[in-house]
Design a protein around this motif. Sequence first.
Motif, PDB file in Angstrom:
ATOM      1  N   ALA A  35     -24.548  35.741  -8.113  1.00 23.06           N
ATOM      2  CA  ALA A  35     -24.075  34.312  -7.621  1.00 23.06           C
ATOM      3  C   ALA A  35     -23.156  33.762  -8.704  1.00 23.06           C
ATOM      4  CB  ALA A  35     -25.376  33.547  -7.674  1.00 23.06           C
ATOM      5  N   TRP A  36     -22.518  32.534  -8.322  1.00 28.42           N
ATOM      6  CA  TRP A  36     -21.795  31.663  -9.466  1.00 28.42           C
ATOM      7  C   TRP A  36     -22.536  30.446  -9.393  1.00 28.42           C
ATOM      8  CZ3 TRP A  36     -17.706  33.258 -12.231  1.00 28.42           C
ATOM      9  CH2 TRP A  36     -17.302  34.456 -11.789  1.00 28.42           C
ATOM     10  N   PHE A  37     -22.610  29.825 -10.606  1.00 30.27           N
ATOM     11  CA  PHE A  37     -22.754  28.602 -10.956  1.00 30.27           C
ATOM     12  C   PHE A  37     -22.146  28.036 -11.732  1.00 30.27           C
ATOM     13  CE2 PHE A  37     -27.673  28.458 -10.046  1.00 30.27           C
ATOM     14  CZ  PHE A  37     -27.949  29.783  -9.571  1.00 30.27           C
ATOM     15  N   ARG A  38     -22.130  26.638 -11.872  1.00 32.90           N
ATOM     16  CA  ARG A  38     -21.286  25.961 -12.696  1.00 32.90           C
ATOM     17  C   ARG A  38     -22.057  24.727 -13.510  1.00 32.90           C
ATOM     18  NH1 ARG A  38     -17.610  23.141  -7.945  1.00 32.90           N
ATOM     19  NH2 ARG A  38     -19.342  21.495  -7.351  1.00 32.90           N
ATOM     20  N   GLN A  39     -21.323  24.425 -14.496  1.00 33.77           N
ATOM     21  CA  GLN A  39     -22.147  23.343 -15.368  1.00 33.77           C
ATOM     22  C   GLN A  39     -20.909  22.280 -15.926  1.00 33.77           C
ATOM     23  OE1 GLN A  39     -24.587  24.578 -18.550  1.00 33.77           O
ATOM     24  NE2 GLN A  39     -25.677  22.651 -18.566  1.00 33.77           N
ATOM     25  N   TRP A  53     -25.594  41.852  -2.528  1.00 31.82           N
ATOM     26  CA  TRP A  53     -24.530  42.886  -3.095  1.00 31.82           C
ATOM     27  C   TRP A  53     -24.407  44.143  -1.985  1.00 31.82           C
ATOM     28  CZ3 TRP A  53     -21.385  43.212  -6.817  1.00 31.82           C
ATOM     29  CH2 TRP A  53     -20.656  44.471  -7.268  1.00 31.82           C
ATOM     30  N   SER A  54     -25.547  44.305  -1.325  1.00 28.77           N
ATOM     31  CA  SER A  54     -25.380  45.273  -0.258  1.00 28.77           C
ATOM     32  C   SER A  54     -24.995  45.042   1.201  1.00 28.77           C
ATOM     33  CB  SER A  54     -26.639  46.158  -0.055  1.00 28.77           C
ATOM     34  OG  SER A  54     -27.306  46.459  -1.250  1.00 28.77           O
ATOM     35  N   GLY A  55     -25.712  43.913   1.666  1.00 29.71           N
ATOM     36  CA  GLY A  55     -25.393  43.336   3.064  1.00 29.71           C
ATOM     37  C   GLY A  55     -24.466  42.490   2.973  1.00 29.71           C
ATOM     38  N   GLY A  56     -24.203  41.845   2.031  1.00 32.03           N
ATOM     39  CA  GLY A  56     -22.951  40.772   1.958  1.00 32.03           C
ATOM     40  C   GLY A  56     -23.466  39.464   2.600  1.00 32.03           C
ATOM     41  N   PHE A  68     -14.301  27.598  -1.136  1.00 32.42           N
ATOM     42  CA  PHE A  68     -14.707  28.626  -1.999  1.00 32.42           C
ATOM     43  C   PHE A  68     -15.035  29.799  -1.045  1.00 32.42           C
ATOM     44  CE2 PHE A  68     -15.688  26.133  -6.315  1.00 32.42           C
ATOM     45  CZ  PHE A  68     -14.518  25.492  -5.850  1.00 32.42           C
ATOM     46  N   THR A  69     -14.768  30.862  -1.403  1.00 33.91           N
ATOM     47  CA  THR A  69     -15.344  32.378  -0.905  1.00 33.91           C
ATOM     48  C   THR A  69     -15.761  33.157  -1.873  1.00 33.91           C
ATOM     49  OG1 THR A  69     -13.816  32.055   0.846  1.00 33.91           O
ATOM     50  CG2 THR A  69     -14.595  34.162   0.616  1.00 33.91           C
ATOM     51  N   ILE A  70     -16.800  33.579  -1.701  1.00 31.83           N
ATOM     52  CA  ILE A  70     -17.309  34.563  -2.843  1.00 31.83           C
ATOM     53  C   ILE A  70     -17.454  36.121  -1.998  1.00 31.83           C
ATOM     54  CG2 ILE A  70     -19.699  34.467  -1.941  1.00 31.83           C
ATOM     55  CD1 ILE A  70     -20.845  34.868  -4.731  1.00 31.83           C
ATOM     56  N   LYS A  74     -17.780  46.755  -4.517  1.00 32.91           N
ATOM     57  CA  LYS A  74     -18.743  47.550  -4.961  1.00 32.91           C
ATOM     58  C   LYS A  74     -18.194  48.760  -5.883  1.00 32.91           C
ATOM     59  CE  LYS A  74     -21.662  47.116  -0.858  1.00 32.91           C
ATOM     60  NZ  LYS A  74     -22.281  47.653   0.139  1.00 32.91           N
ATOM     61  N   ALA A  75     -16.803  49.323  -5.579  1.00 28.94           N
ATOM     62  CA  ALA A  75     -16.319  50.384  -6.048  1.00 28.94           C
ATOM     63  C   ALA A  75     -15.956  49.784  -7.631  1.00 28.94           C
ATOM     64  CB  ALA A  75     -15.123  50.841  -5.447  1.00 28.94           C
ATOM     65  N   LYS A  76     -15.793  48.493  -7.751  1.00 31.27           N
ATOM     66  CA  LYS A  76     -15.485  47.899  -9.248  1.00 31.27           C
ATOM     67  C   LYS A  76     -16.519  47.202  -9.839  1.00 31.27           C
ATOM     68  CE  LYS A  76     -10.529  47.384  -7.976  1.00 31.27           C
ATOM     69  NZ  LYS A  76      -9.370  46.585  -8.023  1.00 31.27           N
ATOM     70  N   ASN A  77     -17.545  47.186  -9.173  1.00 27.53           N
ATOM     71  CA  ASN A  77     -18.784  46.511  -9.637  1.00 27.53           C
ATOM     72  C   ASN A  77     -18.423  45.013 -10.211  1.00 27.53           C
ATOM     73  OD1 ASN A  77     -21.036  48.322  -9.366  1.00 27.53           O
ATOM     74  ND2 ASN A  77     -20.400  49.517 -11.244  1.00 27.53           N
ATOM     75  N   THR A  78     -17.712  44.461  -9.241  1.00 26.97           N
ATOM     76  CA  THR A  78     -17.154  43.304  -9.559  1.00 26.97           C
ATOM     77  C   THR A  78     -17.480  41.960  -8.555  1.00 26.97           C
ATOM     78  OG1 THR A  78     -15.180  44.032 -10.958  1.00 26.97           O
ATOM     79  CG2 THR A  78     -14.813  41.871  -9.983  1.00 26.97           C
ATOM     80  N   VAL A  79     -17.701  40.855  -8.609  1.00 27.85           N
ATOM     81  CA  VAL A  79     -17.820  39.723  -7.832  1.00 27.85           C
ATOM     82  C   VAL A  79     -16.950  38.818  -8.077  1.00 27.85           C
ATOM     83  CG1 VAL A  79     -19.566  37.889  -7.104  1.00 27.85           C
ATOM     84  CG2 VAL A  79     -20.485  40.019  -7.922  1.00 27.85           C
ATOM     85  N   TYR A  80     -16.296  38.139  -7.179  1.00 27.51           N
ATOM     86  CA  TYR A  80     -15.164  37.325  -7.091  1.00 27.51           C
ATOM     87  C   TYR A  80     -15.618  35.950  -6.383  1.00 27.51           C
ATOM     88  CZ  TYR A  80     -12.535  41.591  -7.702  1.00 27.51           C
ATOM     89  OH  TYR A  80     -11.991  42.854  -7.847  1.00 27.51           O
ATOM     90  N   LEU A  81     -14.861  34.936  -7.019  1.00 32.29           N
ATOM     91  CA  LEU A  81     -15.056  33.511  -6.535  1.00 32.29           C
ATOM     92  C   LEU A  81     -13.544  33.049  -6.279  1.00 32.29           C
ATOM     93  CD1 LEU A  81     -16.981  31.243  -5.625  1.00 32.29           C
ATOM     94  CD2 LEU A  81     -16.663  30.362  -7.745  1.00 32.29           C
ATOM     95  N   GLN A  82     -13.057  32.900  -4.962  1.00 33.31           N
ATOM     96  CA  GLN A  82     -11.970  32.441  -4.683  1.00 33.31           C
ATOM     97  C   GLN A  82     -11.914  30.979  -4.443  1.00 33.31           C
ATOM     98  OE1 GLN A  82      -8.617  33.925  -4.359  1.00 33.31           O
ATOM     99  NE2 GLN A  82      -8.025  31.942  -4.009  1.00 33.31           N
TER     100      GLN A  82
END
Length: 123
Positions: A35-39, A53-56, A68-70, A74-82
């Motif tokens: 997840a992404w949180f903000r403060q 992570w698995s099911g999307g 926003f789009t999360i 998986k190949a890069k072990n990276t999560v994005y927030l557009q």
Amino acid sequence: QVQLVESGGGLVQAGDSLRLSCAASGRTFISTFMAWFRQAPGKEREFVAAIHWSGGLTYYADSVKGRFTISRDKAKNTVYLQMNSLKPEDTGVYYCAKHNSGSVYSTRSYDSWGQGTQVTVSS
């Protein structure tokens, strides 16, 4: 333990876009939500978006739905927030987190956090 490192923050104008990245390392088998949180200054940390992570499966805060789009690679072990159509109220430190148990909307449900990346949106 999973280590999380965020990047991609910056200073932009209202209406601009940014893409945040969260790279995971260490014990990288992740079969849960990320997840992404903000403060914002003087405010509590708040939920922004989460993805399984698995099911999307994804969840979004009402304030960012449609803008926003999360996603995850998986190949890069990276999560994005557009983040598109940014507003001044989107300003804050954005944190990536790994879910442990409980509600995906609660900070108490997460057991690993990154150091955060600053997003500033000027009007």
